[in-house]
Design a protein around this motif. Structure first.
Motif, PDB file in Angstrom:
ATOM      1  N   ILE A  13       0.841  -1.199   0.000  1.00 27.39           N
ATOM      2  CA  ILE A  13       0.000   0.000   0.000  1.00 27.39           C
ATOM      3  C   ILE A  13       0.879   1.253   0.000  1.00 27.39           C
ATOM      4  N   TRP A  14       2.049   1.152   0.666  1.00 22.01           N
ATOM      5  CA  TRP A  14       2.988   2.271   0.715  1.00 22.01           C
ATOM      6  C   TRP A  14       3.401   2.695  -0.705  1.00 22.01           C
ATOM      7  N   ALA A  15       3.652   1.739  -1.580  1.00 23.35           N
ATOM      8  CA  ALA A  15       4.053   2.060  -2.947  1.00 23.35           C
ATOM      9  C   ALA A  15       2.960   2.854  -3.656  1.00 23.35           C
ATOM     10  N   ILE A  16       1.724   2.456  -3.474  1.00 24.69           N
ATOM     11  CA  ILE A  16       0.600   3.157  -4.106  1.00 24.69           C
ATOM     12  C   ILE A  16       0.433   4.550  -3.516  1.00 24.69           C
ATOM     13  N   VAL A  17       0.530   4.652  -2.185  1.00 27.94           N
ATOM     14  CA  VAL A  17       0.403   5.955  -1.512  1.00 27.94           C
ATOM     15  C   VAL A  17       1.514   6.895  -1.977  1.00 27.94           C
ATOM     16  N   TYR A  18       2.738   6.379  -2.054  1.00 28.37           N
ATOM     17  CA  TYR A  18       3.879   7.205  -2.469  1.00 28.37           C
ATOM     18  C   TYR A  18       3.643   7.816  -3.850  1.00 28.37           C
ATOM     19  N   PHE A  19       3.287   6.997  -4.821  1.00 24.96           N
ATOM     20  CA  PHE A  19       3.092   7.514  -6.173  1.00 24.96           C
ATOM     21  C   PHE A  19       1.872   8.415  -6.270  1.00 24.96           C
ATOM     22  N   SER A  20       0.854   8.142  -5.488  1.00 22.24           N
ATOM     23  CA  SER A  20      -0.335   9.005  -5.474  1.00 22.24           C
ATOM     24  C   SER A  20      -0.012  10.385  -4.917  1.00 22.24           C
ATOM     25  N   LEU A  21       0.711  10.423  -3.809  1.00 19.61           N
ATOM     26  CA  LEU A  21       1.084  11.706  -3.205  1.00 19.61           C
ATOM     27  C   LEU A  21       1.949  12.524  -4.165  1.00 19.61           C
ATOM     28  N   GLY A  22       2.931  11.869  -4.781  1.00 16.41           N
ATOM     29  CA  GLY A  22       3.822  12.556  -5.711  1.00 16.41           C
ATOM     30  C   GLY A  22       3.123  13.037  -6.966  1.00 16.41           C
ATOM     31  N   ASN A  50      16.731  -8.480   4.896  1.00 18.05           N
ATOM     32  CA  ASN A  50      15.358  -8.559   5.393  1.00 18.05           C
ATOM     33  C   ASN A  50      14.459  -7.499   4.770  1.00 18.05           C
ATOM     34  N   PHE A  51      15.006  -6.304   4.525  1.00 18.93           N
ATOM     35  CA  PHE A  51      14.164  -5.278   3.916  1.00 18.93           C
ATOM     36  C   PHE A  51      13.657  -5.761   2.564  1.00 18.93           C
ATOM     37  N   CYS A  52      14.581  -6.232   1.726  1.00 16.28           N
ATOM     38  CA  CYS A  52      14.200  -6.695   0.387  1.00 16.28           C
ATOM     39  C   CYS A  52      13.227  -7.875   0.468  1.00 16.28           C
ATOM     40  N   ASN A  53      13.498  -8.805   1.353  1.00 13.45           N
ATOM     41  CA  ASN A  53      12.707 -10.032   1.427  1.00 13.45           C
ATOM     42  C   ASN A  53      11.350  -9.851   2.088  1.00 13.45           C
ATOM     43  N   LYS A  54      11.249  -8.914   3.057  1.00 16.32           N
ATOM     44  CA  LYS A  54      10.012  -8.786   3.826  1.00 16.32           C
ATOM     45  C   LYS A  54       9.310  -7.446   3.702  1.00 16.32           C
ATOM     46  N   TYR A  55      10.096  -6.362   3.698  1.00 19.45           N
ATOM     47  CA  TYR A  55       9.503  -5.042   3.894  1.00 19.45           C
ATOM     48  C   TYR A  55       9.422  -4.151   2.662  1.00 19.45           C
ATOM     49  N   CYS A  56       9.906  -4.607   1.535  1.00 23.48           N
ATOM     50  CA  CYS A  56       9.896  -3.771   0.332  1.00 23.48           C
ATOM     51  C   CYS A  56       8.477  -3.696  -0.239  1.00 23.48           C
ATOM     52  N   GLY A  57       7.894  -2.518  -0.157  1.00 26.41           N
ATOM     53  CA  GLY A  57       6.529  -2.320  -0.643  1.00 26.41           C
ATOM     54  C   GLY A  57       6.393  -2.536  -2.140  1.00 26.41           C
ATOM     55  N   ARG A  58       7.424  -2.184  -2.879  1.00 29.21           N
ATOM     56  CA  ARG A  58       7.362  -2.360  -4.329  1.00 29.21           C
ATOM     57  C   ARG A  58       7.375  -3.844  -4.686  1.00 29.21           C
ATOM     58  N   GLY A  59       8.267  -4.613  -4.051  1.00 33.94           N
ATOM     59  CA  GLY A  59       8.305  -6.059  -4.297  1.00 33.94           C
ATOM     60  C   GLY A  59       6.973  -6.709  -3.948  1.00 33.94           C
ATOM     61  N   GLN A  60       6.381  -6.267  -2.839  1.00 33.50           N
ATOM     62  CA  GLN A  60       5.073  -6.799  -2.444  1.00 33.50           C
ATOM     63  C   GLN A  60       3.984  -6.419  -3.445  1.00 33.50           C
ATOM     64  N   LEU A  61       4.074  -5.192  -3.975  1.00 33.97           N
ATOM     65  CA  LEU A  61       3.095  -4.758  -4.973  1.00 33.97           C
ATOM     66  C   LEU A  61       3.158  -5.653  -6.205  1.00 33.97           C
ATOM     67  N   PHE A  62       4.370  -6.024  -6.616  1.00 36.70           N
ATOM     68  CA  PHE A  62       4.513  -6.904  -7.776  1.00 36.70           C
ATOM     69  C   PHE A  62       3.914  -8.282  -7.495  1.00 36.70           C
ATOM     70  N   VAL A  63       4.033  -8.752  -6.257  1.00 34.07           N
ATOM     71  CA  VAL A  63       3.450 -10.046  -5.890  1.00 34.07           C
ATOM     72  C   VAL A  63       1.924  -9.961  -5.917  1.00 34.07           C
ATOM     73  N   VAL A  64       1.377  -8.885  -5.363  1.00 34.64           N
ATOM     74  CA  VAL A  64      -0.079  -8.713  -5.353  1.00 34.64           C
ATOM     75  C   VAL A  64      -0.614  -8.646  -6.787  1.00 34.64           C
ATOM     76  N   LEU A  65       0.028  -7.833  -7.611  1.00 37.53           N
ATOM     77  CA  LEU A  65      -0.431  -7.702  -9.000  1.00 37.53           C
ATOM     78  C   LEU A  65      -0.187  -8.980  -9.800  1.00 37.53           C
ATOM     79  N   GLY A  66       0.975  -9.582  -9.594  1.00 43.25           N
ATOM     80  CA  GLY A  66       1.335 -10.762 -10.380  1.00 43.25           C
ATOM     81  C   GLY A  66       0.632 -12.029  -9.971  1.00 43.25           C
ATOM     82  N   ASN A  67       0.607 -12.296  -8.669  1.00 41.73           N
ATOM     83  CA  ASN A  67       0.007 -13.544  -8.183  1.00 41.73           C
ATOM     84  C   ASN A  67      -1.479 -13.398  -7.863  1.00 41.73           C
ATOM     85  N   SER A  68      -1.802 -12.434  -7.015  1.00 42.93           N
ATOM     86  CA  SER A  68      -3.190 -12.298  -6.569  1.00 42.93           C
ATOM     87  C   SER A  68      -4.117 -11.871  -7.708  1.00 42.93           C
TER      88      SER A  68
END
Length: 195
Positions: A13-22, A50-68
């Motif tokens: 959600i952070w990735a979406i919020v970041y680009f929306s605010l900008g 750990n940041f890349c594997n767990k906390y990266c909002g962009r990586g998570q966004l790609f998983v949500v869009l790609g898998n979900s």
């Protein structure tokens, strides 16, 4: 049994919020520095990714869009993209673009160049972005803050678009295999864990 969701599973959600605010106010682009500084802190202090594997909002966004949302073809990432030379080459290219962005910011700070109210996509295509900043909003002499914002937002948006393209063509987190931050943190972790 399905894994219970943790708070960090929603950082996409952070990735979406970041680009929306900008999009509405370019000065919010400075928040993207969080995505630059925090991974380096994790790698330097903890010697891990750990940041890349767990906390990266962009990586998570790609998983949500790609898998979900099933937007990924889910094919293996080509070997050349995963190779060390490609990763190193992309990091050098990325850092060259970052340095160019800093140089442009310095020129504006020194009054040598005027503020360019445009976002550059793929480091080439200038997209007018004038609605996101009103000249005079910052005190005189501080236009460099807005210039950095335009450059940094361009960098973040371009890298996300590249990530989306490779997410669609290959596996959802294919971007992560050559992400410049991932390459830098991996290098830091190797150096830190060598001893």
């Amino acid at each position: 049994m399905k894994k219970k969701a943790s708070w960090y599973d929603f950082l996409w959600i952070w990735a979406i919020v970041y680009f929306s605010l900008g999009f509405f106010n370019i000065l919010f682009a400075w928040l993207g520095l969080i995505d630059f500084i925090v991974p380096l802190i994790f790698a330097t202090a903890g010697g891990n990714k750990n940041f890349c594997n767990k906390y990266c909002g962009r990586g998570q966004l790609f998983v949500v869009l790609g898998n979900s949302l099933k937007l990924s073809r889910n094919r293996p990432t080509p070997r050349f993209i995963v190779s060390q030379w490609f990763r190193a080459g992309f990091l050098v290219f990325f850092m060259t673009m970052f340095t160019s962005m800093i140089f442009q910011t310095v020129l504006v700070a020194r009054g040598v160049s005027s503020l360019r109210q445009a976002v550059k996509l793929f480091w080439t295509f200038r997209v007018p972005w004038k609605w996101a900043y009103t000249p005079g909003f910052l005190p005189s002499g501080w236009e460099w803050v807005a210039q950095f914002s335009y450059g940094f937002y361009s960098l973040m948006l371009t890298s996300t678009l590249i990530g989306l393209i490779v997410m669609i063509l290959f596996r959802p987190r294919s971007w992560c295999t050559f992400c410049p931050m991932g390459t830098m943190t991996q290098g830091i972790c190797k150096l830190k864990n060598r001893g």
